[in-house]
Design a protein around this motif. Structure first.
Motif, PDB file in Angstrom:
ATOM      1  N   UNK A 188     -45.164-126.304  -6.960  1.00 33.81           N
ATOM      2  CA  UNK A 188     -44.653-127.543  -7.522  1.00 33.81           C
ATOM      3  C   UNK A 188     -44.464-128.642  -6.488  1.00 33.81           C
ATOM      4  N   UNK A 189     -44.574-128.330  -5.187  1.00 28.90           N
ATOM      5  CA  UNK A 189     -44.346-129.378  -4.194  1.00 28.90           C
ATOM      6  C   UNK A 189     -45.669-129.963  -3.717  1.00 28.90           C
ATOM      7  N   UNK A 190     -45.584-131.214  -3.272  1.00 31.78           N
ATOM      8  CA  UNK A 190     -46.749-131.975  -2.836  1.00 31.78           C
ATOM      9  C   UNK A 190     -46.920-131.816  -1.334  1.00 31.78           C
ATOM     10  N   UNK A 191     -48.097-131.429  -0.897  1.00 31.09           N
ATOM     11  CA  UNK A 191     -48.372-131.279   0.535  1.00 31.09           C
ATOM     12  C   UNK A 191     -49.650-132.057   0.853  1.00 31.09           C
ATOM     13  N   UNK A 192     -49.479-133.289   1.274  1.00 32.12           N
ATOM     14  CA  UNK A 192     -50.608-134.158   1.604  1.00 32.12           C
ATOM     15  C   UNK A 192     -50.220-134.962   2.836  1.00 32.12           C
ATOM     16  N   UNK A 193     -50.911-134.707   3.947  1.00 33.29           N
ATOM     17  CA  UNK A 193     -50.471-135.311   5.202  1.00 33.29           C
ATOM     18  C   UNK A 193     -51.649-135.483   6.154  1.00 33.29           C
TER      19      UNK A 193
END
Length: 362
Positions: free
Chosen positions: A260-265
């Motif tokens: 459910x968490x966003x991981x974009x880096x």
């Protein structure tokens, strides 16, 4: 400025329609969506006089009445609709990716070059104040050791269901099947495969990482070579080492997950510092990107930048309006978007051992 909205799915309902309605210079004059319930309900909500189920019908019938269109349909329709709009003389904002195949992307570019209408691609991250600050900080670095880009978004459907009350279009099974077949066919053609799983992988990763490929282009330039690619865990994960101008290496990781968490880096490492940006969930309005600078070899200091809570989707639409009015030029051009499609196709073509089509071909 009279605008037609083509496509009224999730991102149009969450971002495009409400922000177009907020821009004083814009009148939403026409709306098209294959779901009659969607087009009628949203047209009533935003007081749009002209409603359509067929997108090309909107272009044909409203071309003399409109100044421009915003295209937010499924990606397999982007190229044909953008070309139709540009040939009708309409200023065109088309969501990313500009096309599924490199050949279709090239067709859009050629059409845009042969018309006076502006064409801008919906890479909203390039209009994010956090990204613009990140780009300035990267530009201040003399020597870059390594860049890293990670894109593992969450289960978007669950996020939307928890956050918004969206109108779901009533579409018949035949329409959906034809649309998905067109998508799969274009994906297979783009990478030269008859492997259904690999075609599915390309479609997912194209939609997922084209934003980040374009963001990397904005700070690092063009990819000159592809050192390594792997696609694994069925279709869900892709890793690659890219080589940019100046022999700079970038590690790219793209994945699909039910988390459910966003991981974009993106992180850029230098001998004495690292500069990173963590993008927020693109579907949640006004959530700022996290820009961090860590410095020091003997002692360390960390600075966190939050330049603005402005919504990148609204900023890109405002920029599009300025381009139409002649006060700006597109920052996210169809030519750059073409190169993005070529590069992502080449990642899969390299994995398959096929000839490359973009700048990284040797």
């Amino acid at each position: 400025m009279k605008v037609g909205m083509i496509g009224a799915g999730s991102i149009a309902q969450i971002m495009h329609l409400p922000y177009l309605a907020e821009i004083p210079e814009v009148e939403i004059e026409a709306l098209a969506d294959p779901g009659a319930n969607t087009s009628e309900t949203l047209a009533e909500r935003y007081n749009v006089p002209n409603r359509y189920q067929d997108s090309e019908e909107l272009i044909n019938e409203q071309q003399e009445n409109l100044d421009g269109v915003v295209i937010a349909t499924p990606m397999q329709t982007h190229a044909d609709l953008a070309i139709a709009a540009l040939e009708a003389g309409l200023h065109t904002f088309v969501e990313k990716p500009i096309a599924v195949t490199p050949e279709d992307a090239e067709r859009v570019v050629e059409t845009a070059e042969n018309t006076d209408a502006e064409c801008m691609v919906g890479y909203m991250k390039r209009y994010d104040p956090g990204y613009q600050r990140f780009a300035e900080l990267v530009d201040d670095i003399d020597t870059i050791d390594l860049a890293t880009s990670v894109v593992i978004p969450p289960d978007v459907g669950a996020v939307l269901e928890d956050t918004y009350d969206l109108i779901q279009a009533y579409l018949d099974d035949e329409f959906i099947e034809e649309s998905m077949a067109a998508r799969q066919q274009q994906c297979a053609e783009a990478i030269g495969t008859d492997d259904e799983t690999l075609g599915r992988a390309y479609g997912y990763h194209l939609e997922s990482i084209c934003h980040d490929i374009n963001a990397l282009r904005g700070v690092l330039g063009s990819v000159t070579d592809i050192d390594h690619v792997d696609v694994f865990n069925d279709w869900k994960y892709l890793t690659a080492q890219l080589r940019y101008e100046g022999d700079l290496r970038c590690m790219l990781e793209s994945g699909a997950t039910d988390r459910l968490w966003y991981d974009e880096r993106i992180q850029v490492d230098a001998p004495d510092r690292s500069v990173s940006i963590g993008f927020s969930n693109a579907f949640i309005k006004n959530t700022p990107s996290d820009v961090r600078v860590k410095k020091g070899t003997a002692e360390m200091e960390e600075t966190i930048h939050t330049p603005s809570y402005d919504e990148a989707f609204k900023r890109e639409l405002e920029h599009f309006v300025r381009c139409v009015e002649g006060d700006a030029t597109p920052r996210t051009t169809p030519t750059d978007a073409q190169h993005d499609v070529e590069l992502i196709a080449d990642l899969f073509r390299e994995f398959e051992g096929h000839d490359l089509v973009g700048d990284a071909r040797t």
